[in-house]
Design a protein around this motif. Structure first.
Motif, PDB file in Angstrom:
ATOM      1  N   ASP A 110      -9.441  51.748  67.973  1.00  8.07           N
ATOM      2  CA  ASP A 110      -9.047  53.078  68.447  1.00  8.07           C
ATOM      3  C   ASP A 110      -8.270  52.933  69.752  1.00  8.07           C
ATOM      4  O   ASP A 110      -8.731  53.337  70.820  1.00  8.07           O
ATOM      5  N   PRO A 111      -7.069  52.355  69.679  1.00 11.83           N
ATOM      6  CA  PRO A 111      -6.311  52.076  70.904  1.00 11.83           C
ATOM      7  C   PRO A 111      -5.637  53.326  71.463  1.00 11.83           C
ATOM      8  O   PRO A 111      -5.407  54.302  70.726  1.00 11.83           O
ATOM      9  N   PRO A 112      -5.288  53.333  72.735  1.00  8.60           N
ATOM     10  CA  PRO A 112      -4.529  54.450  73.309  1.00  8.60           C
ATOM     11  C   PRO A 112      -3.178  54.563  72.600  1.00  8.60           C
ATOM     12  O   PRO A 112      -2.576  53.550  72.232  1.00  8.60           O
ATOM     13  N   GLU A 113      -2.703  55.779  72.441  1.00  5.89           N
ATOM     14  CA  GLU A 113      -1.460  55.999  71.708  1.00  5.89           C
ATOM     15  C   GLU A 113      -0.263  55.357  72.396  1.00  5.89           C
ATOM     16  O   GLU A 113       0.670  54.898  71.727  1.00  5.89           O
ATOM     17  N   ASP A 114      -0.271  55.321  73.739  1.00  4.16           N
ATOM     18  CA  ASP A 114       0.873  54.702  74.416  1.00  4.16           C
ATOM     19  C   ASP A 114       0.933  53.203  74.136  1.00  4.16           C
ATOM     20  O   ASP A 114       2.016  52.622  74.013  1.00  4.16           O
ATOM     21  N   LEU A 115      -0.237  52.560  74.001  1.00  6.09           N
ATOM     22  CA  LEU A 115      -0.270  51.139  73.648  1.00  6.09           C
ATOM     23  C   LEU A 115       0.245  50.937  72.225  1.00  6.09           C
ATOM     24  O   LEU A 115       1.015  50.003  71.957  1.00  6.09           O
ATOM     25  N   VAL A 116      -0.174  51.803  71.315  1.00  9.75           N
ATOM     26  CA  VAL A 116       0.300  51.714  69.929  1.00  9.75           C
ATOM     27  C   VAL A 116       1.824  51.783  69.887  1.00  9.75           C
ATOM     28  O   VAL A 116       2.488  50.977  69.224  1.00  9.75           O
ATOM     29  N   GLU A 117       2.390  52.740  70.602  1.00 10.34           N
ATOM     30  CA  GLU A 117       3.844  52.916  70.579  1.00 10.34           C
ATOM     31  C   GLU A 117       4.569  51.725  71.179  1.00 10.34           C
ATOM     32  O   GLU A 117       5.634  51.325  70.693  1.00 10.34           O
ATOM     33  N   GLU A 118       3.999  51.134  72.235  1.00 12.47           N
ATOM     34  CA  GLU A 118       4.606  49.935  72.832  1.00 12.47           C
ATOM     35  C   GLU A 118       4.620  48.793  71.835  1.00 12.47           C
ATOM     36  O   GLU A 118       5.626  48.090  71.671  1.00 12.47           O
ATOM     37  N   LEU A 119       3.505  48.596  71.154  1.00 12.48           N
ATOM     38  CA  LEU A 119       3.412  47.494  70.187  1.00 12.48           C
ATOM     39  C   LEU A 119       4.308  47.729  68.980  1.00 12.48           C
ATOM     40  O   LEU A 119       4.871  46.775  68.421  1.00 12.48           O
ATOM     41  N   VAL A 120       4.472  48.961  68.574  1.00 14.26           N
ATOM     42  CA  VAL A 120       5.382  49.272  67.473  1.00 14.26           C
ATOM     43  C   VAL A 120       6.820  49.004  67.900  1.00 14.26           C
ATOM     44  O   VAL A 120       7.623  48.466  67.126  1.00 14.26           O
ATOM     45  N   ARG A 121       7.172  49.322  69.144  1.00 15.33           N
ATOM     46  CA  ARG A 121       8.516  49.029  69.640  1.00 15.33           C
ATOM     47  C   ARG A 121       8.783  47.528  69.614  1.00 15.33           C
ATOM     48  O   ARG A 121       9.884  47.085  69.268  1.00 15.33           O
ATOM     49  N   VAL A 122       7.774  46.743  69.981  1.00 20.82           N
ATOM     50  CA  VAL A 122       7.921  45.289  69.927  1.00 20.82           C
ATOM     51  C   VAL A 122       8.180  44.833  68.492  1.00 20.82           C
ATOM     52  O   VAL A 122       9.070  44.018  68.225  1.00 20.82           O
ATOM     53  N   ARG A 123       7.401  45.374  67.563  1.00 17.58           N
ATOM     54  CA  ARG A 123       7.568  44.965  66.155  1.00 17.58           C
ATOM     55  C   ARG A 123       8.942  45.336  65.631  1.00 17.58           C
ATOM     56  O   ARG A 123       9.574  44.564  64.909  1.00 17.58           O
ATOM     57  N   MET A 124       9.428  46.502  65.993  1.00 13.56           N
ATOM     58  CA  MET A 124      10.758  46.901  65.540  1.00 13.56           C
ATOM     59  C   MET A 124      11.836  46.032  66.189  1.00 13.56           C
ATOM     60  O   MET A 124      12.830  45.674  65.541  1.00 13.56           O
ATOM     61  N   ALA A 125      11.643  45.672  67.455  1.00 12.14           N
ATOM     62  CA  ALA A 125      12.620  44.818  68.133  1.00 12.14           C
ATOM     63  C   ALA A 125      12.679  43.439  67.488  1.00 12.14           C
ATOM     64  O   ALA A 125      13.753  42.825  67.403  1.00 12.14           O
ATOM     65  N   ARG A 126      11.545  42.943  67.010  1.00 13.94           N
ATOM     66  CA  ARG A 126      11.518  41.641  66.345  1.00 13.94           C
ATOM     67  C   ARG A 126      12.437  41.602  65.138  1.00 13.94           C
ATOM     68  O   ARG A 126      12.983  40.556  64.779  1.00 13.94           O
ATOM     69  N   GLN A 127      12.625  42.759  64.497  1.00 10.52           N
ATOM     70  CA  GLN A 127      13.401  42.807  63.261  1.00 10.52           C
ATOM     71  C   GLN A 127      14.891  42.558  63.470  1.00 10.52           C
ATOM     72  O   GLN A 127      15.636  42.391  62.499  1.00 10.52           O
ATOM     73  N   SER A 128      15.307  42.452  64.718  1.00  9.65           N
ATOM     74  CA  SER A 128      16.715  42.159  65.002  1.00  9.65           C
ATOM     75  C   SER A 128      17.119  40.776  64.486  1.00  9.65           C
ATOM     76  O   SER A 128      18.309  40.505  64.306  1.00  9.65           O
TER      77      SER A 128
END
Length: 293
Positions: free
Chosen positions: A149-167
């Motif tokens: 049950d992580p904080p939503e801001d942490l979730v969004e940061e980690l999702v941004r990292v995952r999307m950036a990896r797709q470059s």
């Protein structure tokens, strides 16, 4: 300070030692040629300390290594900027992940660095879609499930990292990705039906890229050698000895570099790929699952 993963330092050191031994030079002779202490050469070769791009270039000069691709690859391992406009880092710039160094565990940073410089990745996934092929909604649901049950801001940061990896799948020299997916990864309704439907259709679109190959292992194929868990094999252009296997665990990652381990996992992946459906049949299978059949 430049961040270089330990696994990359060891890989760089091993290849530099091999180049030195190919010309019959001792580490003491190499050090003398450069006006260094022998301990500096030893530390670089064992990976116990990092090496500046300029130091690597000087060592390669002493070892008479003129192959530009080999020099570029070894330079990349120590953080040298790419000489062209490819997906690698441009001169004077750190990797995009540097901004997340306080957020991400060292093992994840290692993984991202390896992924960013690899020429090819072979991956087995048994329960989830590979991160490089995830949609933001799916990645968000996976992140929430993995962290509780992580904080939503942490979730969004980690999702941004995952999307950036797709470059790494874009640009002039994209990563060559071959993924074997157990059917369970397609059937788990991560995030609900709507999220999963979007994810499956995204998989099919990504599978149409010339550098992405997907192979589904249907339940009907029975047990297989990869049933014990997922893994990734990273390969680097023209230097097979720099390959590395990454095993993901709940709280850490394990890097395997021994040749016998690499051979075993390469053979396992080849066996899994042979047992799985061919690429085009796999895309049709994923579409059928998305259509509810």
């Amino acid at each position: 300070m430049r961040y270089e993963p330990a696994v990359r330092r060891r890989k760089l050191g091993a290849e530099l030692r091999r180049q030195r031994e190919l010309i019959g030079m001792t580490s003491r002779e190499a050090a003398c040629a450069l006006g260094w202490h022998q301990s500096k050469v030893s530390r670089i070769e064992t990976g116990s300390s990092g090496a500046k791009p300029s130091d690597v270039a000087r060592l390669l000069d002493v070892y008479s290594v003129s192959d530009p691709e080999l020099r570029e690859m070894l330079g990349a391992l120590c953080g040298a900027p790419a000489p062209d406009g490819s997906r690698k880092r441009s001169p004077g710039r750190r990797g995009w992940w540097y901004a997340y160094r306080e957020l991400l565990p060292a093992a994840y940073l290692d993984f991202i660095r390896l992924e960013s410089e690899a020429s090819c990745a072979r991956t087995l996934e048994t329960t989830v879609v590979p991160g490089l092929l995830q949609t933001p909604a799916y990645a968000r649901a996976v992140t929430r499930a993995a962290l509780g049950d992580p904080p939503e801001d942490l979730v969004e940061e980690l999702v941004r990292v995952r999307m950036a990896r797709q470059s790494v799948l874009a640009g002039e020299r994209p990563l060559q990705l071959c993924a074997v997916l157990d059917e369970a990864a397609l059937r788990h309704e991560v995030g609900g039906r709507a999220v999963m439907d979007g994810q499956l259709r995204h998989l099919v679109r990504q599978g149409a890229l010339p550098h992405v190959r997907l192979h589904v292992l249907p339940f009907s194929r029975g047990s297989h050698i990869g049933i014990t868990g997922p893994f990734v094999i990273f390969s680097f252009a023209r230097i097979a000895d720099l390959d590395v296997v990454v095993l993901d665990h709940l709280t850490s990652s394990l890097h395997l570099e021994r040749r016998e381990d690499l051979r075993a996992y390469a053979a396992a992946f080849a066996s899994l790929r042979e047992k799985a459906l061919p690429h085009e049949e796999s895309l049709a299978y994923i579409t059928a699952v998305a259509d509810g059949t």
